[in-house]
Design an enzyme around this catalytic site. Structure first.
Site, PDB file in Angstrom:
ATOM      1  N   ASN A 164       1.135  -1.395  -0.597  1.00 22.03           N
ATOM      2  CA  ASN A 164       0.498  -0.115   0.226  1.00 22.03           C
ATOM      3  C   ASN A 164       0.940   1.097   0.176  1.00 22.03           C
ATOM      4  O   ASN A 164       1.816   1.532   0.828  1.00 22.03           O
ATOM      5  CB  ASN A 164      -0.926   0.063   0.973  1.00 22.03           C
ATOM      6  CG  ASN A 164      -2.066   1.149   1.515  1.00 22.03           C
ATOM      7  OD1 ASN A 164      -2.187   1.764   0.510  1.00 22.03           O
ATOM      8  ND2 ASN A 164      -2.145   1.280   2.539  1.00 22.03           N
TER       9      ASN A 164
ATOM     10  N   LYS B 135      -0.070   4.903  -0.281  1.00 24.51           N
ATOM     11  CA  LYS B 135      -0.511   5.087   0.144  1.00 24.51           C
ATOM     12  C   LYS B 135      -0.030   6.854  -0.052  1.00 24.51           C
ATOM     13  O   LYS B 135      -0.192   6.131  -1.770  1.00 24.51           O
ATOM     14  CB  LYS B 135      -0.210   5.809   1.965  1.00 24.51           C
ATOM     15  CG  LYS B 135      -0.373   4.317   2.613  1.00 24.51           C
ATOM     16  CD  LYS B 135       0.110   4.634   4.298  1.00 24.51           C
ATOM     17  CE  LYS B 135      -0.216   3.320   4.860  1.00 24.51           C
ATOM     18  NZ  LYS B 135      -0.434   2.977   6.302  1.00 24.51           N
TER      19      LYS B 135
ATOM     20  N   HIS C 224      -9.454   1.255   4.955  1.00 25.98           N
ATOM     21  CA  HIS C 224      -7.964   1.844   5.431  1.00 25.98           C
ATOM     22  C   HIS C 224      -8.433   2.573   6.765  1.00 25.98           C
ATOM     23  O   HIS C 224      -9.589   3.949   6.984  1.00 25.98           O
ATOM     24  CB  HIS C 224      -6.989   1.775   4.876  1.00 25.98           C
ATOM     25  CG  HIS C 224      -5.886   1.799   5.625  1.00 25.98           C
ATOM     26  ND1 HIS C 224      -5.322   3.017   6.006  1.00 25.98           N
ATOM     27  CD2 HIS C 224      -4.488   1.069   5.396  1.00 25.98           C
ATOM     28  CE1 HIS C 224      -3.955   2.786   6.495  1.00 25.98           C
ATOM     29  NE2 HIS C 224      -3.396   1.537   6.059  1.00 25.98           N
TER      30      HIS C 224
ATOM     31  N   GLU D 297      -6.636   4.696   7.676  1.00 27.48           N
ATOM     32  CA  GLU D 297      -6.232   6.128   7.822  1.00 27.48           C
ATOM     33  C   GLU D 297      -7.183   6.687   7.233  1.00 27.48           C
ATOM     34  O   GLU D 297      -7.860   8.731   7.334  1.00 27.48           O
ATOM     35  CB  GLU D 297      -5.362   6.575   6.960  1.00 27.48           C
ATOM     36  CG  GLU D 297      -3.970   5.915   7.861  1.00 27.48           C
ATOM     37  CD  GLU D 297      -3.001   5.431   6.736  1.00 27.48           C
ATOM     38  OE1 GLU D 297      -3.129   5.834   5.523  1.00 27.48           O
ATOM     39  OE2 GLU D 297      -2.172   5.247   7.955  1.00 27.48           O
TER      40      GLU D 297
ATOM     41  N   GLU E 122      -5.560  -4.824  11.157  1.00 30.85           N
ATOM     42  CA  GLU E 122      -3.913  -4.009  11.354  1.00 30.85           C
ATOM     43  C   GLU E 122      -4.945  -3.095  11.678  1.00 30.85           C
ATOM     44  O   GLU E 122      -5.408  -2.335  12.582  1.00 30.85           O
ATOM     45  CB  GLU E 122      -4.741  -3.192   9.636  1.00 30.85           C
ATOM     46  CG  GLU E 122      -4.574  -3.998   8.344  1.00 30.85           C
ATOM     47  CD  GLU E 122      -3.556  -2.711   7.108  1.00 30.85           C
ATOM     48  OE1 GLU E 122      -2.068  -2.750   6.712  1.00 30.85           O
ATOM     49  OE2 GLU E 122      -4.546  -1.182   7.551  1.00 30.85           O
TER      50      GLU E 122
ATOM     51  N   GLY F 142       2.483   2.227  11.389  1.00 36.92           N
ATOM     52  CA  GLY F 142       3.484   2.913  11.343  1.00 36.92           C
ATOM     53  C   GLY F 142       4.322   3.459  12.186  1.00 36.92           C
ATOM     54  O   GLY F 142       4.386   4.776  12.473  1.00 36.92           O
TER      55      GLY F 142
ATOM     56  N   SER G  13       2.900  -1.942  10.170  1.00 38.29           N
ATOM     57  CA  SER G  13       4.690  -2.223  10.250  1.00 38.29           C
ATOM     58  C   SER G  13       5.253  -3.487   9.937  1.00 38.29           C
ATOM     59  O   SER G  13       6.243  -4.103  11.404  1.00 38.29           O
ATOM     60  CB  SER G  13       5.727  -1.965  11.796  1.00 38.29           C
ATOM     61  OG  SER G  13       4.633  -0.644  12.113  1.00 38.29           O
TER      62      SER G  13
HETATM   63  P1  PGA Z   1       2.472   0.180   7.940  1.00 40.89           P
HETATM   64  O1  PGA Z   1       1.473   0.957   7.212  1.00 40.89           O
HETATM   65  O2  PGA Z   1       3.310  -0.651   7.487  1.00 40.89           O
HETATM   66  O3  PGA Z   1       3.696   2.065   7.146  1.00 40.89           O
HETATM   67  O4  PGA Z   1       2.557   0.199   9.563  1.00 40.89           O
HETATM   68  C1  PGA Z   1       0.648  -0.563   7.074  1.00 40.89           C
HETATM   69  C2  PGA Z   1      -0.765  -0.169   6.235  1.00 40.89           C
HETATM   70  O5  PGA Z   1      -1.255   0.720   6.727  1.00 40.89           O
HETATM   71  O6  PGA Z   1      -1.614  -0.628   5.580  1.00 40.89           O
END
Ligand code: PGA
Length: 268
Positions: free
Chosen positions: A11, A13, A109, A111, A181, A187, A227
């Site tokens: 992803n 983003k 997601h 976010e 998730e 993150g 992560s």
């Molecule tokens: P990350 O993000 O690997 O940077 O933690 C995962 C995600 O948001 O899908």
């Protein structure tokens, strides 16, 4: 994990211009050509989820750099609107994504939920639109740290799954992908432990079986996201309930992402 396919989704983003995206695909293709000398022993599918602006370029670049010995690589969008067309400024529909060659779409997601007001009530409409147009939805669910501390993880997962999947018929279950998730792991550099993730994945599987029945409930792959890096991929994927990964930060670097893919190609 039975017959379920392993999926690794990157992803991106809000990262990479068109030229950066094409450069990434060229470099990844080159790395994969070297890292995967023969057909992988594990049935793996690689999915790249660039921003809308780079989707077309990524799809063409993937067609230009075929990887005969590597696992198949598909394109995904990071979001979709539920109407097919109309006066919805700024939105992108499932037929538009399909036309670009997308096979997957990420939905709900955290976010999108946190910054753009998305809810399970919008996720259900997006899941239905994706399925109607033969796009595979990757539905993201997960609890916040406060919810985990408050012992509400299972309750939160149940509520998210029940509403977001309420429009999915049993015979569409095989098209759905779930991404667990935990919001606190995204993150943060602090992934869930294999034990924490395994427990959540087992619980999600029981809920899918309750929704769709034993057989259909077994079909949807459940990915872990939060992560994921080359250093923790192996132990996460060795957890029997984890069918793959949704990778954010670490997928932006072709070397790190190719490393994750090479680990995912080997049986655990
Ligand atoms: P990350 O993000 O690997 O940077 O933690 C995962 C995600 O948001 O899908």
């Amino acid at each position: 994990m039975g017959q379920r396919q392993r999926l690794i989704v990157g992803n991106w983003k809000m990262h990479k211009t068109v030229s950066e995206a094409v450069g990434f695909v060229e470099r990844l293709a080159d790395l994969l050509r070297r890292e995967t000398a023969g057909p992988p022993p594990v049935r793996l599918e690689i999915v790249l989820a660039p921003p809308f602006t780079a989707l077309s370029a990524v799809a063409s670049a993937l067609a230009k750099y075929p990887l005969p010995k590597s696992p198949p690589v598909s394109a995904a969008a990071q979001d979709v609107y539920w109407e097919d067309e109309g006066a919805f400024t700024g939105e992108v529909s499932a037929p538009m994504l399909k036309d670009l060659g997308c096979r997957y779409v990420i939905i709900g997601h955290s976010e999108r939920r946190r910054y753009f007001g998305e809810t399970d009530a919008t996720a259900v409409k997006k899941v239905a639109a994706a399925l109607r147009h033969r796009l595979r939805p990757i539905l993201c669910i997960g609890e916040t740290w406060e919810q985990r501390q408050g012992g509400q993880t299972e309750q939160v997962l149940t509520a998210q799954l029940t509403e977001s999947l309420s429009a999915v018929e049993k015979d569409q279950a095989a098209e759905v992908v779930i991404a667990y998730e935990p919001v606190w792991a995204i993150g943060s550099g602090h992934p869930a432990t294999p034990d924490q993730a395994g427990k959540a994945h087992r619980y999600i599987r029981t809920r899918l079986m309750a929704l769709w029945g034993q057989d259909a409930g077994e079909t949807a792959p459940i990915l872990y996201g939060g992560s994921v890096t080359p250093d923790n991929t192996e132990e996460l994927l060795a957890t029997p309930e984890i069918d793959g990964a949704l990778v954010g930060g670490a997928c932006l670097d072709p070397v790190k992402f190719a490393r994750i893919l090479a680990i995912a190609c080997t049986p655990h």
